[in-house]
Design a protein around this motif. Sequence first.
Motif, mmCIF file in Angstrom:
data_model
loop_
_atom_site.group_PDB
_atom_site.id
_atom_site.type_symbol
_atom_site.label_atom_id
_atom_site.label_comp_id
_atom_site.label_asym_id
_atom_site.label_seq_id
_atom_site.Cartn_x
_atom_site.Cartn_y
_atom_site.Cartn_z
ATOM 1 N N UNK A 1 13.061 -5.909 -0.949
ATOM 2 C CA UNK A 1 13.428 -6.852 0.104
ATOM 3 C C UNK A 1 12.707 -8.183 -0.054
ATOM 4 N N UNK A 2 11.433 -8.130 -0.430
ATOM 5 C CA UNK A 2 10.699 -9.365 -0.693
ATOM 6 C C UNK A 2 11.261 -10.122 -1.881
ATOM 7 N N UNK A 3 11.644 -9.382 -2.931
ATOM 8 C CA UNK A 3 12.236 -10.024 -4.108
ATOM 9 C C UNK A 3 13.595 -10.637 -3.775
ATOM 10 N N UNK B 1 9.298 0.852 -2.030
ATOM 11 C CA UNK B 1 10.280 0.241 -2.925
ATOM 12 C C UNK B 1 11.251 -0.652 -2.173
ATOM 13 N N UNK B 2 11.649 -0.230 -0.986
ATOM 14 C CA UNK B 2 12.555 -1.024 -0.165
ATOM 15 C C UNK B 2 11.895 -2.334 0.278
ATOM 16 N N UNK C 1 4.792 -4.093 0.054
ATOM 17 C CA UNK C 1 5.535 -3.065 -0.673
ATOM 18 C C UNK C 1 4.722 -2.448 -1.795
ATOM 19 N N UNK C 2 4.012 -3.288 -2.550
ATOM 20 C CA UNK C 2 3.177 -2.772 -3.637
ATOM 21 C C UNK C 2 2.043 -1.902 -3.119
ATOM 22 N N UNK C 3 1.442 -2.331 -2.021
ATOM 23 C CA UNK C 3 0.358 -1.524 -1.439
ATOM 24 C C UNK C 3 0.898 -0.185 -0.926
#
Length: 108
Positions: free
Chosen positions: A16-18, A11-12, A37-39
């Motif tokens: 962070x990417x967003x 989630x972090x 993050x999704x993976x």
Amino acid sequence: MQFCFGIPYGGLVTSGGLLGFVFSRNLATLSSGVLFGGALLALSTFNLKIWRLGKSSLPFILGQAALSAALLWKNFQRQRKYFQQVFTLLLGGNPPPKNLNASPSFAS
């Protein structure tokens, strides 16, 4: 129990990417954060489901470790000069330069 760290970390990384995309408008930041993050979130969630069934979740643990290592390597390559500065500070800073030439003596 590795999902206890994997779910928050995934989630972090995703958030962070967003946030990186919002501030920099760089699609590479968005895709990298959402991809890694999704993976990590997916592997951690599957890890939790398999753990609840009482089965071995070793493949998911190894997948999380590989993704985390790849993310560390990617960020290390991108931010190498900052890592070097932090490492130098942790070791006590740069030593004073050595004077290779003897100081000139003045004859009186």
